[in-house]
Design an enzyme around this catalytic site. Structure first.
Site, PDB file in Angstrom:
ATOM      1  N   ALA A 217       0.838  -1.194   0.000  1.00 55.27           N
ATOM      2  CA  ALA A 217       0.000   0.000   0.000  1.00 55.27           C
ATOM      3  C   ALA A 217       0.869   1.238   0.000  1.00 55.27           C
ATOM      4  CB  ALA A 217      -0.872   0.002   1.237  1.00 55.27           C
ATOM      5  N   MET A 218       0.281   2.361  -0.436  1.00 55.80           N
ATOM      6  CA  MET A 218       1.066   3.594  -0.584  1.00 55.80           C
ATOM      7  C   MET A 218       0.261   4.811  -0.132  1.00 55.80           C
ATOM      8  SD  MET A 218       3.821   5.049  -1.536  1.00 55.80           S
ATOM      9  CE  MET A 218       4.045   6.811  -1.405  1.00 55.80           C
TER      10      MET A 218
ATOM     11  N   HIS B   3      -1.846   2.323   8.956  1.00 58.06           N
ATOM     12  CA  HIS B   3      -0.474   2.716   8.596  1.00 58.06           C
ATOM     13  C   HIS B   3      -0.474   3.813   7.522  1.00 58.06           C
ATOM     14  CE1 HIS B   3       3.882   1.902   7.932  1.00 58.06           C
ATOM     15  NE2 HIS B   3       3.582   2.320   6.716  1.00 58.06           N
ATOM     16  N   GLU B   4      -1.166   3.562   6.428  1.00 53.56           N
ATOM     17  CA  GLU B   4      -1.127   4.541   5.333  1.00 53.56           C
ATOM     18  C   GLU B   4      -1.820   5.841   5.746  1.00 53.56           C
ATOM     19  OE1 GLU B   4       0.991   3.720   3.333  1.00 53.56           O
ATOM     20  OE2 GLU B   4       0.974   1.554   3.617  1.00 53.56           O
TER      21      GLU B   4
ATOM     22  N   HIS C 214       0.445   8.023   7.881  1.00 49.65           N
ATOM     23  CA  HIS C 214       1.496   8.726   7.134  1.00 49.65           C
ATOM     24  C   HIS C 214       1.090  10.166   6.798  1.00 49.65           C
ATOM     25  CE1 HIS C 214       4.867   6.136   6.388  1.00 49.65           C
ATOM     26  NE2 HIS C 214       4.198   5.199   5.741  1.00 49.65           N
TER      27      HIS C 214
END
Ligand code: BES
Ligand code: ZN
Length: 576
Positions: A267-268, A302-303, A306
């Site tokens: 993932a990003m 998590h993503e 960010h």
């Protein structure tokens, strides 16, 4: 065109860029045979230097360059190699740089840059994918405000997404349409994203702590949309958790997640347009296990996290990768702990660290949490940067306490919002917010290898004292034959033979005597010792009976613990 060979890049050679990019307008014309791309960049020559401007670009066909509307000529004014476009004499102040290029996303098999996946256009720009889209200064500390126009065939690509807010959208002749997106936050180009294709969305809304409404959309191919309920739940939980635990509110009115089947990474975190591999988003009771559900929570968290640790405050260069990844892994671990079982999560994370990261640190690939050189950055997304990096962040929390850690985080955001910074800046924020002495803690970033912490203990019944001798040794690793001692937080308790935590009222660390009290004025049951020297002795007074030491509680440091505690005493913990 000259071919360039791979080059090793060193942390010590870091230099501020000579040219900053202020605003960037990207115009994509997506077609089946190629994509035409026009970029218009407001460039600022930082010091009025006369140095050339070097742009990165790989597999990009150059059609034209203009500076302040004037055509720039090859040879005298610019030169081109396989990886760079160099402008020899840019103006000494500000100027507008326009570049027209052509790329072939349908033939891009690097899964980096702009490529096609099951009929849709999709990008992946971290670490160095943006240079496959257009010529640009593909480095972290060039941060700009992006406006992106996407034009495509409407029936093939009904959904057109990029970062920020949708500011314009309309139909064009010949069955085409366009959308214009504006991202008001400046960002490095690795956070740029574009998606165009046939997707449907699950829509929801989140109201932030200050009462702002944020529209949430999770986009998938039609057949997958029914499996996105858990992802929506996870996203809303993550948004709330970041407000409650870190005081971080989401900053735009829109948040998009796209799940595509062939996405190279897991993932990003592209700004407001996170892109996921479907396997990490989709879950249905018929096919997903409890572990799959837990993984979705962790990755969505998590993503999302960010957005503050990575996007609002980003990395100065790729050597600082752990600044965003280690910290964000720590945050997703804490989120998962709060959403499920803290003990189960910690045991799973420590197991993973000891199995994968300890082995990496003991082998030929051992490297620092902050590497000092790289050839290809993609190889540095490692368990050391991620998992050991997260343990380094956790050690700040162990040393400073939950409140002290939060103070450090607040100061980090206050000082560095909108900046591209380093692990040293994070360290300084933690230290300064707490007035803390973290003298040789920083070496956790620069010394590879798992420290071996040897502990021997003795009890003196007559003096009612318990002694603990510590020795730390960091094994040699490639390129680092000798190591210095570093600050290791050793959390421990002293347990009575009946299985009760004894109250610890004081500890002498070889230099000074410290008295310990909990909030009710009693002794504490867990103490965090600061093991700073190669050899150090700690003495606990007033211990009424021979205790069984419970060492390295909560795995307070990523070390190999060797102790003289008998098997019988160790067994005591598993049975009590
Ligand atoms: N920023 C990374 C994605 C990434 C990884 C980009 C490697 C380029 C190279 C993202 O935040 C990330 O870390 N993703 C992880 C999953 C996460 C839950 C640890 C991944 O993709 O495996
Ligand atoms: Zn990440």
């Amino acid at each position: 065109m000259a071919k360039e060979s791979p080059k090793e890049i060193f942390l010590k050679d870091y230099k501020l860029p000579d040219y900053y990019f202020d605003t960037v307008n990207l115009d994509f014309i997506l077609k089946e045979e190629h994509t035409l791309m026009h970029s218009k960049i407001h460039v600022i020559n930082r010091q009025g230097t006369l140095s050339p401007l070097r742009l990165d670009g790989v597999d990009v066909k150059l059609l034209s360059i203009r500076i302040n509307s004037k055509v720039v000529k090859e040879g005298e004014e610019y030169s081109l190699s396989s990886k760079h476009l160099i402008l020899h004499h840019p103006p000494a102040t500000q100027f507008v740089l326009e570049i027209t290029t052509e790329i072939e996303p349908q033939n891009n098999t690097a899964l980096e840059g702009l490529y096609k996946t099951t009929g849709n256009f999709c990008t992946q720009c971290e670490a160095e994918g943006f240079r496959r889209i257009t010529f640009y200064q593909d480095c972290r500390d060039v941060m700009a405000k992006f406006t992106t126009r996407i034009e495509a065939d409407k029936s093939l690509y009904p959904v057109l997404l990029s970062n920020g807010n949708l500011i314009e959208q309309a139909d064009l002749p010949d069955g085409r349409h366009y959308a214009v997106w504006n991202d008001p936050f400046k960002k490095p180009c690795y956070l740029f994203a574009l998606v165009a294709g046939q997707l449907v969305s699950r829509d929801d809304e989140f109201v932030t702590c200050s009462g702002r409404k944020v529209a949430l959309h999770i986009w998938t191919p039609t057949q997958d949309i029914s499996k996105t309920a858990h992802a929506t739940y996870s996203l809303k939980a993550a948004m709330k958790w970041d407000e409650e635990v870190f005081g971080r509110e989401y900053d735009l009115d829109l948040f998009n997640i796209v799940a595509v089947p062939d996405f190279n990474m897991g993932a990003m975190e592209n700004k407001s347009l996170n892109i996921f591999n479907s396997r990490l988003v989709l879950a249905s009771p018929e096919t997903a296990t409890d572990a799959d559900y837990a993984a979705v929570i962790g990755v969505i968290g998590h993503e999302y996290f960010h957005n503050w640790t990575g996007n609002r405050v980003t990395c100065r260069d790729w050597f600082q990768l752990s600044l965003k990844e280690g910290l964000t892994v720590f945050r997703d671990q804490e989120f998962s702990s709060d959403m499920g079982s803290r003990a189960v999560k910690r045991i799973a994370d420590v197991l993973r660290l000891r199995i994968s990261q300890f082995s990496q640190d003991a082998g030929p690939m051992a490297h620092r949490v902050r590497p000092h050189s790289y050839i290809k950055m993609d190889n540095f997304y490692t368990v050391t940067v991620y998992e050991k990096g997260a343990e380094v962040v956790r050690m700040y929390e162990t040393l400073l306490g939950k409140k002290g850690f939060r103070k450090g985080m607040d100061l980090y955001f206050e000082r560095h919002d909108g900046q591209a910074v380093t692990c040293d800046d994070f360290y300084a924020a933690m230290r300064d917010a707490n007035n803390a002495n973290l003298a040789n803690f920083k070496m956790w970033y620069s010394q590879a290898g798992t420290p071996v912490l040897t502990v021997s203990t003795s009890y003196d019944a007559a003096a009612r004292t318990f002694r603990l001798k510590c020795r730390q040794e960091i094994p040699p690793t490639p390129g680092q034959p000798t190591k210095e001692p570093m600050l290791i937080p050793l959390a421990l308790g002293l347990v009575s033979p009946k299985g009760k935590d004894l109250a610890i009222t004081s500890v002498h660390d070889g230099e000074s005597l410290k008295f310990l009290k909990d909030e009710h004025g009693n002794g504490v049951t867990t103490v965090v010792l600061r093991v700073e020297k190669a050899e150090q002795e700690f003495v606990f007074a007033d211990i009424p009976e021979r205790p069984i030491p419970s060492l390295l509680r909560n795995f307070s440091a990523p070390v190999r613990l060797v102790s003289d505690i008998s098997d019988e005493d160790l067994l005591f913990f598993t049975c009590s």
